[in-house]
Design an enzyme around this catalytic site. Structure first.
Site, PDB file in Angstrom:
ATOM      1  N   SER A 120       0.798  -1.231   0.000  1.00 25.54           N
ATOM      2  CA  SER A 120       0.000   0.000   0.000  1.00 25.54           C
ATOM      3  C   SER A 120       0.835   1.287   0.000  1.00 25.54           C
ATOM      4  O   SER A 120       0.503   2.219  -0.752  1.00 25.54           O
ATOM      5  CB  SER A 120      -0.979  -0.006   1.172  1.00 25.54           C
ATOM      6  OG  SER A 120      -1.933  -1.013   0.958  1.00 25.54           O
TER       7      SER A 120
ATOM      8  N   LYS B  28     -10.072  -5.493   9.683  1.00 29.29           N
ATOM      9  CA  LYS B  28     -11.215  -4.943   8.939  1.00 29.29           C
ATOM     10  C   LYS B  28     -12.540  -5.042   9.696  1.00 29.29           C
ATOM     11  O   LYS B  28     -13.291  -4.065   9.741  1.00 29.29           O
ATOM     12  CB  LYS B  28     -11.320  -5.593   7.556  1.00 29.29           C
ATOM     13  CG  LYS B  28     -10.149  -5.236   6.641  1.00 29.29           C
ATOM     14  CD  LYS B  28     -10.314  -5.876   5.282  1.00 29.29           C
ATOM     15  CE  LYS B  28      -9.052  -5.734   4.456  1.00 29.29           C
ATOM     16  NZ  LYS B  28      -9.249  -6.149   3.071  1.00 29.29           N
TER      17      LYS B  28
ATOM     18  N   ASN C  36     -12.260  -1.189   5.197  1.00 26.98           N
ATOM     19  CA  ASN C  36     -10.847  -1.156   4.779  1.00 26.98           C
ATOM     20  C   ASN C  36     -10.320   0.270   4.615  1.00 26.98           C
ATOM     21  O   ASN C  36      -9.118   0.463   4.429  1.00 26.98           O
ATOM     22  CB  ASN C  36     -10.630  -1.954   3.488  1.00 26.98           C
ATOM     23  CG  ASN C  36     -11.017  -1.170   2.247  1.00 26.98           C
ATOM     24  OD1 ASN C  36     -11.927  -0.346   2.299  1.00 26.98           O
ATOM     25  ND2 ASN C  36     -10.334  -1.419   1.153  1.00 26.98           N
TER      26      ASN C  36
ATOM     27  N   ASP D 106     -12.979  -2.722  -1.091  1.00 26.40           N
ATOM     28  CA  ASP D 106     -12.447  -3.973  -1.644  1.00 26.40           C
ATOM     29  C   ASP D 106     -13.299  -4.498  -2.811  1.00 26.40           C
ATOM     30  O   ASP D 106     -12.771  -4.760  -3.902  1.00 26.40           O
ATOM     31  CB  ASP D 106     -12.361  -5.060  -0.562  1.00 26.40           C
ATOM     32  CG  ASP D 106     -11.202  -4.834   0.391  1.00 26.40           C
ATOM     33  OD1 ASP D 106     -10.181  -4.252  -0.033  1.00 26.40           O
ATOM     34  OD2 ASP D 106     -11.301  -5.243   1.560  1.00 26.40           O
TER      35      ASP D 106
ATOM     36  N   GLY E 163     -14.532 -20.359  -1.779  1.00 19.33           N
ATOM     37  CA  GLY E 163     -14.223 -19.758  -0.480  1.00 19.33           C
ATOM     38  C   GLY E 163     -15.410 -18.961   0.032  1.00 19.33           C
ATOM     39  O   GLY E 163     -16.180 -18.403  -0.761  1.00 19.33           O
TER      40      GLY E 163
ATOM     41  N   GLY F 146     -15.015 -16.959   3.211  1.00 20.01           N
ATOM     42  CA  GLY F 146     -14.495 -16.245   4.371  1.00 20.01           C
ATOM     43  C   GLY F 146     -14.693 -14.747   4.223  1.00 20.01           C
ATOM     44  O   GLY F 146     -15.556 -14.282   3.465  1.00 20.01           O
TER      45      GLY F 146
ATOM     46  N   ARG G 210     -20.713 -22.524   6.132  1.00 23.10           N
ATOM     47  CA  ARG G 210     -20.280 -21.114   5.994  1.00 23.10           C
ATOM     48  C   ARG G 210     -20.758 -20.548   4.658  1.00 23.10           C
ATOM     49  O   ARG G 210     -21.169 -19.391   4.566  1.00 23.10           O
ATOM     50  CB  ARG G 210     -18.746 -21.013   6.057  1.00 23.10           C
ATOM     51  CG  ARG G 210     -18.191 -21.045   7.456  1.00 23.10           C
ATOM     52  CD  ARG G 210     -16.702 -20.768   7.442  1.00 23.10           C
ATOM     53  NE  ARG G 210     -16.374 -19.381   7.694  1.00 23.10           N
ATOM     54  CZ  ARG G 210     -15.153 -18.862   7.550  1.00 23.10           C
ATOM     55  NH1 ARG G 210     -14.144 -19.624   7.143  1.00 23.10           N
ATOM     56  NH2 ARG G 210     -14.920 -17.596   7.805  1.00 23.10           N
TER      57      ARG G 210
HETATM   58  P1  ATR Z   1     -10.266 -14.503   4.391  1.00 23.05           P
HETATM   59  O1  ATR Z   1     -10.692 -13.394   5.294  1.00 23.05           O
HETATM   60  O2  ATR Z   1      -8.932 -14.285   3.713  1.00 23.05           O
HETATM   61  O3  ATR Z   1     -11.321 -14.938   3.432  1.00 23.05           O
HETATM   62  P2  ATR Z   1     -10.858 -16.705   6.147  1.00 23.05           P
HETATM   63  O4  ATR Z   1     -12.077 -16.042   6.664  1.00 23.05           O
HETATM   64  O5  ATR Z   1      -9.962 -17.438   7.085  1.00 23.05           O
HETATM   65  O6  ATR Z   1      -9.906 -15.686   5.406  1.00 23.05           O
HETATM   66  O7  ATR Z   1     -11.286 -17.679   4.969  1.00 23.05           O
HETATM   67  C1  ATR Z   1     -10.385 -18.441   4.282  1.00 23.05           C
HETATM   68  C2  ATR Z   1     -11.116 -19.226   3.196  1.00 23.05           C
HETATM   69  O8  ATR Z   1     -10.205 -20.200   2.665  1.00 23.05           O
HETATM   70  C3  ATR Z   1     -12.306 -19.993   3.734  1.00 23.05           C
HETATM   71  O9  ATR Z   1     -13.259 -20.118   2.713  1.00 23.05           O
HETATM   72  C4  ATR Z   1     -11.674 -21.344   4.048  1.00 23.05           C
HETATM   73  O10 ATR Z   1     -12.575 -22.417   4.073  1.00 23.05           O
HETATM   74  P3  ATR Z   1     -13.336 -22.804   5.461  1.00 23.05           P
HETATM   75  O11 ATR Z   1     -14.482 -21.833   5.593  1.00 23.05           O
HETATM   76  O12 ATR Z   1     -13.761 -24.194   5.244  1.00 23.05           O
HETATM   77  O13 ATR Z   1     -12.319 -22.645   6.551  1.00 23.05           O
HETATM   78  C5  ATR Z   1     -10.742 -21.494   2.865  1.00 23.05           C
HETATM   79  N1  ATR Z   1      -9.689 -22.457   3.149  1.00 23.05           N
HETATM   80  C6  ATR Z   1      -8.641 -22.311   3.995  1.00 23.05           C
HETATM   81  N2  ATR Z   1      -7.881 -23.434   4.013  1.00 23.05           N
HETATM   82  C7  ATR Z   1      -8.477 -24.306   3.155  1.00 23.05           C
HETATM   83  C8  ATR Z   1      -8.182 -25.634   2.732  1.00 23.05           C
HETATM   84  N3  ATR Z   1      -7.115 -26.297   3.204  1.00 23.05           N
HETATM   85  N4  ATR Z   1      -9.004 -26.232   1.837  1.00 23.05           N
HETATM   86  C9  ATR Z   1     -10.095 -25.577   1.355  1.00 23.05           C
HETATM   87  N5  ATR Z   1     -10.422 -24.310   1.721  1.00 23.05           N
HETATM   88  C10 ATR Z   1      -9.632 -23.689   2.605  1.00 23.05           C
END
Ligand code: ATR
Length: 275
Positions: A19, A68, A89, A104, A128, A130, A157
């Site tokens: 940044s 965040k 952010n 974002d 994903g 998260g 989730r």
């Molecule tokens: P961020 O804020 O970067 O999205 P996060 O909230 O920790 O970080 O989310 C990480 C994402 O990567 C989630 O979707 C997570 O899946 P889970 O909800 O099942 O934890 C995914 N992720 C992390 N490690 C993983 C793995 N080994 N295989 C598949 N998905 C994974």
């Protein structure tokens, strides 16, 4: 005497942040003197760090991981993307206190537009569920895609995130292993953190149109697994550097009223990487 614009990014870890470099390039591009510091900050330190920034003449800040969601509590007002993402952010100091924004998701939209991708009517697959995914869903749904399918290792989730955003458009959440319904998808967004372990989630190319675009929120080394996967299958792919510059450009516009060029900044970054 001219004063530089005092800004900062807070996060933990913070040493690898791009940044300060990006905002320095924006300042040079627009002839605005910028003093943008990267400051390590734990969640409990955020109020005192923000107070110190304001006392030193700071007018704006970015928050990165893991701050965040915590940023929400320190804002007098939130923009709609921040409210819906439940994460901030970008902060701007006003007479009433800090105003909170989330650039974002809008930064991703800007980058996809820059790349000529039409989101209206697109079938979007997101890997994903998260914080990174939560940050992009509202701005994506605002572009009227045909559907968004969330796939996640932990299916509940994905389902609960889909439920949270269902009032904004067609979205569903499933297990990473579930076969998405309907015709192939036009856009895959990789939003898991797996790239940092040198890997990526299981993805069946049969779920995508031959013309599909793959967009990885990761950039740099963490983008390599997805870049390789897509190139091996002849699919167009890009990493998340354009989104990073896009979210920064929108923050810079909030602070200064002027939006820097994303393409010119990416060109400049590529040139300086080579030198
Ligand atoms: P961020 O804020 O970067 O999205 P996060 O909230 O920790 O970080 O989310 C990480 C994402 O990567 C989630 O979707 C997570 O899946 P889970 O909800 O099942 O934890 C995914 N992720 C992390 N490690 C993983 C793995 N080994 N295989 C598949 N998905 C994974």
């Amino acid at each position: 005497m001219t004063h530089s614009l005092r800004l900062a990014v807070f996060g933990d870890p913070i040493s690898h942040t791009l940044s300060p470099r990006i905002h320095g390039l924006f300042g040079r591009q627009l002839g605005i003197e910028v003093d943008y510091q990267a400051i390590r900050c734990r969640e409990q330190e955020l109020p005192e760090k923000l107070t110190a920034l304001a006392a030193a003449g700071g007018i704006g800040a970015n928050l990165t991981l893991p701050l965040k969601p915590a940023g929400l509590r320190h804002c007098r007002q939130l923009d709609q993307p921040a409210r819906l993402a439940r994460a901030v952010n970008t902060l701007m100091l006003s007479e009433q206190g800090w105003l909170g924004f989330n650039t974002d998701g809008p930064g991703l939209i800007l980058d996809l537009e820059r790349q000529g991708f039409a989101l209206n009517g697109a079938r979007i697959l997101i890997l994903g569920a998260g914080g990174a995914t939560a940050g992009i869903l509202a701005p994506l749904l605002k572009q009227h895609p045909a559907c968004i399918t969330l796939l996640n290792r932990t299916p509940v989730r994905a389902a609960s995130l889909a439920e949270r955003f269902a009032h904004l458009g067609p979205i569903s959440g499933h297990a990473l292993t579930a076969k998405p319904q309907g015709p192939g998808h036009d856009l895959v967004i990789q939003a898991t953190s797996l790239g940092h372990q040198g890997t990526m989630p299981e993805l069946n190319a049969g779920w995508l149109q031959a013309t599909a675009k793959v967009y990885d929120l990761n950039y740099g080394a963490a983008h390599e697994p997805v870049a390789r996967w897509a190139r091996d299958r002849g699919l167009a792919v890009s990493g998340g550097l354009g989104m990073l510059v896009g979210q920064a450009a929108l923050a810079f516009e909030i602070w200064t009223g002027r939006r820097p060029s994303i393409s010119a900044t990416l060109d400049r970054m590529a040139e300086t990487d080579l030198s």
